[in-house]
Each structure stands twice: as structure tokens, then as C-alpha cells.
Design an enzyme around this catalytic site. Structure first.
Site, PDB file in Angstrom:
ATOM      1  N   ASP A 177       0.883  -1.162   0.000  1.00 47.18           N
ATOM      2  CA  ASP A 177       0.000   0.000   0.000  1.00 47.18           C
ATOM      3  C   ASP A 177       0.923   1.215   0.000  1.00 47.18           C
ATOM      4  OD1 ASP A 177      -1.553   2.168   0.621  1.00 47.18           O
ATOM      5  OD2 ASP A 177      -2.695   1.159   2.210  1.00 47.18           O
ATOM      6  N   ARG A 219     -15.909   1.512 -16.803  1.00 45.00           N
ATOM      7  CA  ARG A 219     -15.653   2.553 -17.784  1.00 45.00           C
ATOM      8  C   ARG A 219     -16.363   2.207 -19.087  1.00 45.00           C
ATOM      9  NH1 ARG A 219      -9.381   4.091 -16.603  1.00 45.00           N
ATOM     10  NH2 ARG A 219      -9.246   1.915 -16.014  1.00 45.00           N
ATOM     11  N   TYR A 258       9.812   0.979   1.585  1.00 45.51           N
ATOM     12  CA  TYR A 258      11.237   0.678   1.775  1.00 45.51           C
ATOM     13  C   TYR A 258      11.756  -0.116   0.580  1.00 45.51           C
ATOM     14  CZ  TYR A 258      15.599  -1.222   3.424  1.00 45.51           C
ATOM     15  OH  TYR A 258      16.921  -1.559   3.510  1.00 45.51           O
ATOM     16  N   TYR A 263       8.118  19.305  -4.575  1.00 42.75           N
ATOM     17  CA  TYR A 263       9.339  18.491  -4.406  1.00 42.75           C
ATOM     18  C   TYR A 263      10.395  18.878  -5.443  1.00 42.75           C
ATOM     19  CZ  TYR A 263       8.443  15.292  -0.581  1.00 42.75           C
ATOM     20  OH  TYR A 263       8.271  14.776   0.672  1.00 42.75           O
ATOM     21  N   TYR A 277     -11.187  12.170  -6.806  1.00 39.08           N
ATOM     22  CA  TYR A 277     -10.136  11.832  -7.775  1.00 39.08           C
ATOM     23  C   TYR A 277      -9.493  13.106  -8.304  1.00 39.08           C
ATOM     24  CZ  TYR A 277      -8.051   9.480 -11.877  1.00 39.08           C
ATOM     25  OH  TYR A 277      -7.197   8.968 -12.827  1.00 39.08           O
ATOM     26  N   THR A 294      -7.979   6.322 -21.990  1.00 42.75           N
ATOM     27  CA  THR A 294      -7.125   5.324 -22.640  1.00 42.75           C
ATOM     28  C   THR A 294      -7.799   3.965 -22.520  1.00 42.75           C
ATOM     29  OG1 THR A 294      -5.187   6.637 -22.054  1.00 42.75           O
ATOM     30  CG2 THR A 294      -4.771   4.356 -22.635  1.00 42.75           C
ATOM     31  N   ALA A 339       1.555  10.091 -12.706  1.00 43.47           N
ATOM     32  CA  ALA A 339       0.437   9.873 -13.630  1.00 43.47           C
ATOM     33  C   ALA A 339      -0.729  10.730 -13.149  1.00 43.47           C
ATOM     34  CB  ALA A 339       0.043   8.397 -13.638  1.00 43.47           C
ATOM     35  N   LYS A 342      -5.602  14.304  -7.547  1.00 38.26           N
ATOM     36  CA  LYS A 342      -4.604  14.441  -8.613  1.00 38.26           C
ATOM     37  C   LYS A 342      -4.099  15.879  -8.709  1.00 38.26           C
ATOM     38  CE  LYS A 342      -4.432  10.212 -10.401  1.00 38.26           C
ATOM     39  NZ  LYS A 342      -3.210   9.404 -10.394  1.00 38.26           N
TER      40      LYS A 342
END
Ligand code: UDP
Length: 314
Positions: free
Chosen positions: A57, A187, A63, A160, A146, A176, A115, A150
Site C-alpha cells: 500500500d 468505464r 522501503y 518536491y 479523484y 485510454t 500519472a 490528482k
């Protein structure tokens, strides 16, 4: 041998990226918690020495013991029914998952690719959508989980880059389709294919006049590789600019399946964008990329994939 970490590796796009990066000579560490991904998508890779799957998750600390060159963050529910079913997990993977994967990239000195999505434009008031359009999102609507995750992920990625000097890339992926989508992911493409293969009427949400622009997965994967291998950090729209209404899509697909086109009309989902079409001028210019697979060709491959997995013959 360079190493890439791909989150969402058992998903539709993630699994195709695993194939492509292995093929391009990378060692691939694929991560997924299998909420919406499927082990079937990566089963063929499990014997490959250069591939390792980690059931992870990515909202928790990640790590990795070895050096990492590239991190591709693709983990997230991506179909509207999926993110409506998992609203908090969707927000968490966009926010905490992006934080953890950026942290991994920073610690390893790796390149990072986010993404992102055409959903950052919401129900757009500008058409077609260029990267400099800031969007029209309803933050409290059901799709907000969502869209806002994003948008936050993009802001965090840029932070960052600016504050920590992480070498980042952002792509905004438009609709896509192709093999390895889940037949029941809700979808439009898998829904229509399933309905056509089972002889059911095609479900049209609303009046079917809303538009989308569909990119075949192989074209998208090629564009992603090109984004990784160039230096610009500002977002790239990636998608196929051929715009089509859902009624036209249904008719085209029914013709391909060789069946009569029968419709059943259903309610339009809340905040369903009315028009969506990428302006891909930037990708064309910087990446030298244009999608090359027509809707007919891509759909042929996609139908064939689903037919093989259907218990029912059309
Ligand atoms: N849609 C439809 N019938 C379906 C599934 C979807 O008419 O069975 C419509 C949906 O309302 C939207 C478009 O198809 O306008 C694309 O929906 P999808 O869920 O594929 O993704 P979106 O582009 O909305 O994120």
C-alpha cells in the site's frame, strides 16, 4: 542495469509499463495493493528475474533496499465507479501515496513521474484542453475525490521539484483503453464491449452527446517513455485528440462487433464532463509524438482480448 519502481503495477497501465520497461532493459520493482489491480495482469512476469512484485500500500512508508533510478507513480483507482466506491483510498493514494513515492525518489536521487489525469480540468469550459488551462472542478462533488487528489498530487510534485530538486515529470492522461482493462471496471469501453459480447443493450448515460477522445494503450506507453527521457518538467497532455460522442462510440463498436445497436438510457453520473479532448501540441513538439493507432485498430485488439476471457460467445 537501471531500476524503475512502478506503483499500480498490477493495473491496466502499470502492467503495460512493466512490460515496456523490462523490454527496454530495466530492472522493474512493481508495487500494488490489488484493490483495483489484478494479479492476472502481471502473472506472465512472475518468473522473470528482472521483475519483482511487492504487495504494498503506497500510502504507507515504502522501503526499497537497492538503488532506484526512476519512480513511476501510477497507483490509484481510475474508473469513476472505482473511485466512487473507494473515495477515501482514492484521496489517500493521490495525497499520501504521492508523498511516499516522492520521498522514495528524493531518498534515491531518482527521476519521478506522476500519472495525473485529464480530470484535473474537471468539466472543462475551454475546448480542447491545453496544459495552461486551470480547470473547472467541483471539489465537493463525488468526482472531487479523484480530481482534487490528482490536483494536489501535481502541486506536491512541483513542490518536491522546487524545494528538494527532485527531477520530476507530470503527465495528464486522457481516456485510454486496451487489453487488461477490467471487464467490470465500469468505464465506457469495457462496459460497451461486455454488453456487445453478451447481447445486451448498450448503456448510454445521459443523452450520449457527451464526448471523449480515446487513446490506445500502446500509443500512451510510447509517450510515457518519451516523457521520462526528456527534460521538461511542466505537465504534458497525453491522449488521442480524435473526439467522439458516446452515441457515436456505441455505433462504431456495435458495427465492429457485427451486432444490432440497441440502447438503454441511464442517468448521467453527477459532474460527468460534457466534452473532453486533449490539445497535444506540446507533446507533438517536445516529444515528437502523435498517437498512431486508430480507434478501429485499437478496438479490434481490445475486443479480441475480452472475447478470450468471456465465458459467453457473442
Ligand atoms: N458512459 C456511458 N455508458 C457506460 C459507461 C460510461 O455512456 O456504460 C459514459 C460516461 O457517462 C462518460 C463517458 O461514457 O460520459 C466516459 O466514461 P468513463 O467512465 O469511461 O470515464 P470518464 O471519461 O467519465 O472518466
Amino acid at each position: 542495469m537501471p531500476t524503475v519502481v512502478i506503483t499500480g503495477a498490477a493495473g491496466f497501465l502499470g502492467s503495460h509499463l512493466c512490460d515496456r520497461f523490462l523490454n527496454d532493459g530495466y530492472r522493474v520493482i512493481g508495487m500494488d495493493n490489488l484493490i483495483t489491480g489484478s494479479p492476472d495482469n502481471i502473472e506472465h512476469l512472475l518468473g522473470t528475474p528482472e521483475f519483482r512484485f511487492v504487495n504494498q500500500d503506497v500510502t504507507e512508508f515504502i522501503y526499497v533496499s537497492e538503488p532506484v533510478d526512476v519512480v513511476l507513480h501510477f497507483a490509484s483507482p481510475a474508473s469513476p465507479p472505482d473511485y466512487l466506491k473507494h473515495p477515501i483510498k482514492t484521496l489517500k493514494v493521490g495525497a499520501l501515496g504521492t508523498h511516499k513515492t516522492l520521498g522514495l525518489a528524493k531518498a534515491k536521487g531518482a527521476k519521478f513521474l506522476l500519472a495525473s489525469t485529464s480530470e484535473v480540468y474537471g468539466d472543462p469550459q475551454v475546448h480542447p484542453q491545453r496544459e495552461d488551462y486551470w480547470g473547472h472542478v467541483n471539489p465537493t462533488g463525488p468526482r472531487g475525490v479523484y480530481d482534487e487528489a490528482k490536483r494536489y498530487a501535481e502541486a506536491l510534485t512541483m513542490a518536491y521539484n522546487r524545494a528538494h530538486g527532485v527531477d520530476t515529470r507530470i503527465i495528464r492522461i486522457f481516456n485510454t483503453y486496451g487489453p487488461r482493462m477490467r471487464l467490470n471496471d465500469g468505464r465506457v469501453v469495457p462496459n460497451f464491449i461486455y454488453q456487445l459480447l453478451t447481447g445486451n443493450p448498450i448503456s448510454i448515460y445521459g443523452d450520449g452527446e457527451q464526448t471523449r477522445s480515446f487513446c490506445y494503450v500502446a500509443d500512451l506507453v510510447e509517450a510515457i517513455v518519451r516523457v521520462v527521457n526528456q527534460d521538461e518538467i511542466d505537465p504534458f497532455n497525453l491522449g488521442n485528440p480524435v473526439e467522439i460522442s458516446m452515441l457515436e462510440l456505441a455505433q462504431t463498436m456495435a458495427k465492429m462487433a457485427g451486432t444490432e445497436c440497441q440502447f438503454v438510457y441511464k442517468d448521467l453520473p453527477v459532474d460527468d464532463p460534457k466534452r473532453r479532448q486533449p490539445d497535444i501540441s506540446r507533446a507533438k513538439e517536445v516529444l515528437g509524438w502523435v498517437p498512431g493507432v486508430s480507434l478501429e485498430e485499437g478496438m479490434r485488439e481490445t475486443f479480441a482480448y475480452f472475447k478470450d476471457r468471456m465465458p459467453v460467445t457473442p
